[in-house]
Enzyme design. Structure first.
Site, PDB file in Angstrom:
ATOM      1  N   GLU A  54      -7.084   0.552  -4.584  1.00 26.23           N
ATOM      2  CA  GLU A  54      -7.416   0.386  -3.046  1.00 26.23           C
ATOM      3  C   GLU A  54      -8.494  -0.040  -2.553  1.00 26.23           C
ATOM      4  OE1 GLU A  54      -5.791   4.377  -2.135  1.00 26.23           O
ATOM      5  OE2 GLU A  54      -3.636   3.978  -2.777  1.00 26.23           O
ATOM      6  N   LYS A  91       3.047  11.178  -3.188  1.00 25.12           N
ATOM      7  CA  LYS A  91       2.027  10.518  -4.161  1.00 25.12           C
ATOM      8  C   LYS A  91       1.047  11.529  -4.734  1.00 25.12           C
ATOM      9  CE  LYS A  91      -1.794   7.026  -3.385  1.00 25.12           C
ATOM     10  NZ  LYS A  91      -2.175   6.006  -2.499  1.00 25.12           N
ATOM     11  N   ASP A 135       0.988  -1.219  -0.013  1.00 21.67           N
ATOM     12  CA  ASP A 135      -0.016   0.141   0.081  1.00 21.67           C
ATOM     13  C   ASP A 135       0.939   1.350  -0.079  1.00 21.67           C
ATOM     14  OD1 ASP A 135      -1.743   2.024   0.472  1.00 21.67           O
ATOM     15  OD2 ASP A 135      -2.596   1.240   2.314  1.00 21.67           O
ATOM     16  N   ASP A 180     -13.347   5.116   0.927  1.00 24.10           N
ATOM     17  CA  ASP A 180     -11.582   5.193   1.172  1.00 24.10           C
ATOM     18  C   ASP A 180     -11.265   6.738   0.986  1.00 24.10           C
ATOM     19  OD1 ASP A 180      -8.997   4.783   1.319  1.00 24.10           O
ATOM     20  OD2 ASP A 180      -8.927   3.490  -0.517  1.00 24.10           O
TER      21      ASP A 180
END
Lengths: 633, 190
Positions: free
Chosen positions: A184, A87, A25, A206
């Protein structure tokens, strides 16, 4: 490295060994690596027993770098060279970065994917992410005691092609073979669904550090089917910190801050946010380098007030995803909460109110994605047997389109199409003797090119020169199981395969990646050549095993001479793998691949036939009485 | 209704390749009316054997083939699942292509009716009248459903492809209208 013995023809292959595979992850704030051990998915801790790796990389003057807690501890001291939340920069241009004036970094002014100037040189977000992945790879290899066969790396479902490609490139730089890029929320659904034997339609909400995803999935026995997905790839827990940060500036009436002070106050803001998950009031105090003192109290009420619009921003994609799935709130059996930011009580409340049910929190929202990724990696590596596995059907999150006359977009692949998927389109030339054609691919839902994300410009070359309109060029847009686009073209009249030159708008070219790979190897501690040889051996071993088990299962599909050619290829590869020459090993692999091509096609054909043979004829012939006009009603 | 495709497939004589028609691929009879549950089941079974995830650890050629097959199965499923796409596909198999854009000659009364619908949608959208949009949505779906029933007769009982092509052209208008309605409702939500 010991290779498996090659089985004699006709002899059944020995049960294969457990292949080392991990799920990663790669988060905005924190990253994790997990694996399946003795049938159980577990997160692999670092040597101090800590599961998380802060997604922070600090570059040092000697060209080296540190990732994780060590880097995080230095971020206030060395903010310019300590990159957090990288990210958010993946596959993005400099103009895409919100509040970049508040960030301490020096951005390179160049088109394409943004770059950061550090004390160790100019770095692309891909290289910075690769440092995080490399750290996790080393952690996994030392914990598992071997080289990894591959990794499943998770990405936000709402990541576009450029962001996905950047993630895959980062893995390449980090020396990690990618088994699959996995969305994800889908990873979370796998972990949740398998652990709870869940069946029915579920929503996965999420909210991570920097991205928001909503996915609607149908869970049935052995099948995870994503019905629709949506989100915002620039909305997450970071934005809640930013709101608190702005509130501090306003409330304490602070003058413009130094980069060190700004970084420190952002950290205080994050701490206050976390504190408020368990308390009604959070004290915020700090002494700035200017000598000014900040002493504030943030109440839950104020926090809810200043972040209300952020929550509303998450509910828009939720409504859209439900609509795309053709469902309403009443159809949702459960809402799985994922991501550290869902710990905030107001997020829980907002989601509960919207879905009119208590969200499901029985899995650690910070680990569930990595655990699901590990389960999928274990499956993809071939460590599970048929019948004890599952099928995952995921979708593409954003429509792919083509620029047409007047800056308009023609949709080629609509959003929420199940992947892999392909569309073919025919083009022609408009000038006599024209031998090249340019295509501009965009991603997004809007009608104007300017409102969508530019993905790449493709140039088709080598079209046979004909009079205008005579050439018929069939362009195929293929989206693979990672959600990545590839374009190929063929002139139909001549059958000539035309060359496709790709110019990614926010990506790296192959040459750039090769240069970065070389550059990165100059600074890593492990011997690069030995490493490359080792990786090639793992790859060879994987191939040998795949071919052996294929021979054992379907060897009868081959004529004797075909079989002996493959056996020869196996032997050649086996010998090459025992040697030290990586080049020879690669050639032997190519040879074996070439020999097995036709075999693979026959096996696929048989596999499809078996899918039918599994059902009995009466079942197939039956329920015509049920026949209706399908789902038109 | 004959079930030949299924038995032919299982006998293993019919060559099965990427150009196999969608009905044969799912071992379904070539007809407009089909059992959705049976299609769903065949789809999942087929994907379970060709999906790239099944070949993640295999060699390059097997992986490439898996992607091609899985892509094809997805395309087949999407085509057969939606009644309009299925109807167009049946026409295509019978060499009666709908000629999507070229043949737009429609009877005046049908076009006037479509125009009226369109105006009503635009009006309700401008007024933000979600209730009215929903009401129209229901009406339109009922109409679609009965039109598809008729189409089933044309295809499966009467094999009248010429008439079916004409009906399909009208259905394309109505489906477009329904999509516009969906978009109008989404705009009202936002």
């Amino acid at each position: 490295m010991a290779l498996l013995q090659i089985a004699e023809p006709g002899e059944s292959a020995a049960p294969h060994r457990h292949r080392l595979a991990v799920g990663i992850d790669l988060g905005t704030t924190n990253s994790l690596v997990a694996t399946v051990r003795s049938g159980l998915a577990v997160v692999l801790n670092d040597e101090l027993g800590r599961p998380l790796l802060p997604s922070v990389v600090r570059y040092l003057p000697d060209g080296s770098c540190a990732a994780g807690y060590e880097a995080q501890a230095q971020q206030a001291i060395d903010p310019r060279n300590t990159i957090v939340s990288v990210k958010r920069f993946m596959g993005r241009g400099i103009k895409d970065v919100p509040y970049r004036e508040d960030l301490p970094y020096r951005f390179d002014e160049a088109p394409g994917m943004l770059r950061l100037q550090t004390v160790a040189g100019v770095k692309s977000p891909v290289e910075i992410s690769a440092e995080i992945l490399r750290t996790l790879r080393l952690r996994a290899e030392s914990a598992l005691g071997g080289t990894l066969v591959g990794a499943v790396i998770t990405v936000p479902a709402y990541f576009d092609d450029a962001q996905r490609q950047a993630t895959k490139d980062a893995a390449k730089l980090a020396g990690l073979p990618v088994l699959r890029l996995l969305n994800e929320p889908t990873a979370a659904a796998i972990a949740y669904g398998l652990d709870n034997g869940a069946e029915g339609v579920y929503a996965v909400y999420d909210l991570g550090g920097g991205t928001f995803d909503i996915s609607i999935l149908r869970l049935a026995r052995g099948v995870f089917e994503v019905l629709a997905t949506g989100g915002d790839s620039a909305l997450g827990g970071d934005d809640f910190d930013q709101r608190i940060f702005c509130w501090i500036l306003e409330s304490a009436q602070l003058a413009p801050l130094s980069v060190e002070d700004a970084r420190m106050l952002l950290t205080r803001a994050r701490e206050a946010k976390e504190y408020l998950s368990f308390h009604g009031v959070a004290p915020i105090s700090a002494r700035l380098t200017s000598g000014e003192i900040v002493d504030l109290r943030l109440t839950t009420e104020t926090f809810s007030e200043i972040t209300r619009t952020l929550l509303a921003k998450t509910l828009q994609p939720v409504k859209k995803a439900l609509r795309d799935a053709g469902l309403t709130v009443g159809d949702i059996k459960g809402v799985v909460m994922v991501g550290g930011a869902t710990r905030m009580p107001q997020v829980q409340r907002a989601v509960g109110d919207f879905f009119r049910q208590e969200p499901l929190n029985n899995l650690d929202p910070e680990k569930v994605v990595a655990l699901g990724a590990a389960m999928q990696a274990n499956l993809l590596a071939g460590n599970r047997s048929t019948g004890d596995d599952w099928l995952l059907l995921d979708v593409i999150p954003l429509s792919l389109g083509l620029e047409t006359m007047g800056g308009l977009v023609e949709k080629i692949v609509p959003r929420n199409s199940t992947i892999p998927t392909a569309r073919a389109q025919e083009f022609t030339t408009f000038r006599d003797g024209q031998t090249a054609l340019a295509l501009h691919i965009v991603q997004g839902e809007r009608e104007l090119v300017g409102d969508c994300r530019s993905l790449a410009r493709f140039e088709l070359r080598g079209i046979p020169p004909l009079v205008a309109g005579a050439a018929r060029i069939r362009v195929t847009f293929q989206v693979d199981a990672d959600g990545l686009l590839a374009v190929s073209a063929r002139e139909l009249g001549s059958g000539v395969e035309t060359g496709v030159v790709v110019k990614p708008s926010y990506g790296l070219s192959d040459d750039e990646i090769a240069a970065m790979l070389k550059d990165s190897l100059a600074h890593v501690k492990d011997d690069a050549q030995l490493r490359a040889l080792q990786e090639a051996r793992v790859e060879a071993e994987r191939l040998i095993e795949a071919v052996r088990s294929a021979l054992a299962a379907d060897g009868d599909l081959l004529a004797a001479d075909e079989r002996s050619r493959i056996e020869r290829g196996l032997l050649g590869l086996h010998n090459a793998a025992a040697g030290e020459n990586r080049r020879q090993l690669v050639v032997a692999m190519d040879d074996l691949e070439a020999e097995t091509k036709e075999f693979a096609a026959r096996r696929m054909d048989r596999s499809i036939r078996r899918a039918f043979a599994g059902r009995n004829i009466s079942e197939l012939a039956g329920d015509l009485s049920l026949a209706k006009s399908g789902e038109g009603a | 209704m004959p079930v030949a495709p299924a038995s032919r497939l299982m006998s293993g004589r019919e060559p099965l390749d990427l150009s196999t028609d969608f009905f044969s691929l799912f071992a379904l009879p070539r007809s407009f009316r089909l059992a959705a549950a049976q299609l769903d089941r065949a789809y999942v079974e087929l994907q379970a054997s060709v999906h790239p995830d099944r070949f993640a650890a295999a060699d390059d050629s097997a992986r490439r083939l898996a992607m091609q097959w899985s892509t094809r199965v997805n395309e087949a499923y999407q085509t057969l699942k939606k009644p309009l796409a299925r109807a167009k596909y049946l026409l295509h198999l019978a060499a009666h292509d709908v000629a999507d854009e070229n043949n737009t000659l429609m009877p005046a009364d049908f076009l006037i009716e479509q125009l009226e619908w369109r105006e009503a949608v635009a009006e309700a959208r401008a007024a933000g009248d979600h209730h009215e949009l929903e009401h129209m949505h229901h009406r339109l779906q009922r109409e679609l459903s009965s039109r598809y029933d008729e189409l089933g007769d044309l295809f499966d009982e009467r094999q009248d492809f010429v008439e079916a092509a004409d009906r399909v052209r009208r259905l394309m208008f109505i489906e477009k209208l329904l999509a516009d309605l969906d978009e109008a409702m989404a705009a009202c939500d936002a």
